[in-house]
Design a protein around this motif. Structure first.
Motif, short mmCIF file in Angstrom:
data_model
loop_
_atom_site.label_atom_id
_atom_site.label_comp_id
_atom_site.label_asym_id
_atom_site.label_seq_id
_atom_site.Cartn_x
_atom_site.Cartn_y
_atom_site.Cartn_z
N UNK A 21 -31.78 21.10 48.26
CA UNK A 21 -32.48 21.74 47.16
C UNK A 21 -33.70 20.91 46.80
N UNK A 22 -34.80 21.61 46.55
CA UNK A 22 -36.07 20.95 46.31
C UNK A 22 -36.64 21.47 44.99
N UNK A 23 -36.97 20.55 44.10
CA UNK A 23 -37.54 20.93 42.81
C UNK A 23 -38.90 21.57 42.96
N UNK A 24 -39.14 22.59 42.14
CA UNK A 24 -40.42 23.28 42.19
C UNK A 24 -41.52 22.47 41.52
N UNK A 25 -41.15 21.71 40.53
CA UNK A 25 -42.13 20.90 39.81
C UNK A 25 -41.42 19.68 39.22
N UNK A 26 -42.11 18.57 39.19
CA UNK A 26 -41.57 17.38 38.56
C UNK A 26 -40.64 16.54 39.41
N UNK A 27 -39.78 17.16 40.19
CA UNK A 27 -38.80 16.41 41.00
C UNK A 27 -38.87 16.76 42.48
N UNK A 28 -40.02 17.20 42.95
CA UNK A 28 -40.17 17.58 44.35
C UNK A 28 -39.84 16.42 45.29
N UNK A 33 -18.40 28.17 40.15
CA UNK A 33 -19.56 27.91 41.00
C UNK A 33 -20.58 27.09 40.21
N UNK A 34 -20.95 25.90 40.70
CA UNK A 34 -21.89 25.06 39.97
C UNK A 34 -23.31 25.64 39.97
N UNK A 35 -23.96 25.50 38.84
CA UNK A 35 -25.37 25.87 38.69
C UNK A 35 -26.16 24.57 38.65
N UNK A 36 -27.21 24.49 39.50
CA UNK A 36 -28.05 23.30 39.55
C UNK A 36 -29.48 23.63 39.18
N UNK A 37 -30.11 22.70 38.48
CA UNK A 37 -31.54 22.74 38.19
C UNK A 37 -32.15 21.47 38.72
N UNK A 38 -33.40 21.23 38.40
CA UNK A 38 -34.09 20.04 38.90
C UNK A 38 -33.44 18.75 38.42
N UNK A 39 -32.75 18.80 37.28
CA UNK A 39 -32.08 17.62 36.75
C UNK A 39 -30.65 17.45 37.22
N UNK A 70 -31.24 27.47 39.57
CA UNK A 70 -32.15 28.13 38.62
C UNK A 70 -33.55 28.20 39.23
N UNK A 71 -34.45 28.87 38.53
CA UNK A 71 -35.76 29.16 39.11
C UNK A 71 -36.67 27.95 39.30
N UNK A 72 -36.29 26.78 38.85
CA UNK A 72 -37.10 25.59 39.10
C UNK A 72 -36.63 24.81 40.32
N UNK A 73 -35.61 25.32 41.01
CA UNK A 73 -35.03 24.61 42.16
C UNK A 73 -34.90 25.55 43.35
N UNK A 74 -35.63 25.26 44.42
CA UNK A 74 -35.52 26.02 45.66
C UNK A 74 -34.31 25.51 46.45
N UNK A 75 -33.74 26.37 47.30
CA UNK A 75 -32.66 25.95 48.20
C UNK A 75 -33.00 26.37 49.62
N UNK A 76 -32.58 25.57 50.60
CA UNK A 76 -32.87 25.85 51.99
C UNK A 76 -31.71 26.60 52.64
N UNK A 77 -32.04 27.43 53.61
CA UNK A 77 -31.02 28.19 54.34
C UNK A 77 -31.55 28.59 55.71
N UNK A 78 -30.72 29.18 56.54
CA UNK A 78 -31.09 29.68 57.87
C UNK A 78 -31.70 28.59 58.74
#
Length: 95
Positions: free
Chosen positions: A56-63, A33-39, A76-84
């Motif tokens: 997926x939307x970056x929390x800071x720097x890459x929004x 399972x791939x893990x993604x961050x803002x980069x 990871x905690x710097x990247x939000x993901x959308x659902x529902x």
């Protein structure tokens, strides 16, 4: 609102999608399972936070640099993901 004979409906983002928080992955074992961050891609683990299409939307720097992913992912905690989704996710990504 009308634009080029297309009627747009203004809605609250929370009425269309839900946003999930990424989490620490260091307690997980190596896997497929791939893990993604803002980069972007970081590593692969044996568990997932979400399975399906997501933006997926970056929390800071890459929004301003959303990422589209499909399938099982962990963020990871710097990247939000959308659902529902209550609307078309592809439109949200390309808008």
């Amino acid at each position: 609102m009308m634009t080029n004979d297309i009627e747009w409906k203004m809605v609250k983002l929370g009425d269309v999608i839900r946003i999930g928080n990424g989490r620490d992955y260091k307690h997980l074992k190596s896997g497929d399972i791939p893990v993604y961050g803002t980069g972007g891609y970081m590593c692969s683990v044996n568990d997932y936070l979400y399975d399906g299409d997501t933006v997926c939307i970056g929390r800071k720097g890459t929004i301003d640099e959303p990422q589209f992913h499909s399938g099982k992912i962990w963020t990871v905690d710097t990247l939000f993901y959308t659902h529902s989704f209550n609307q078309n996710i592809y439109f949200m990504f390309f808008a």
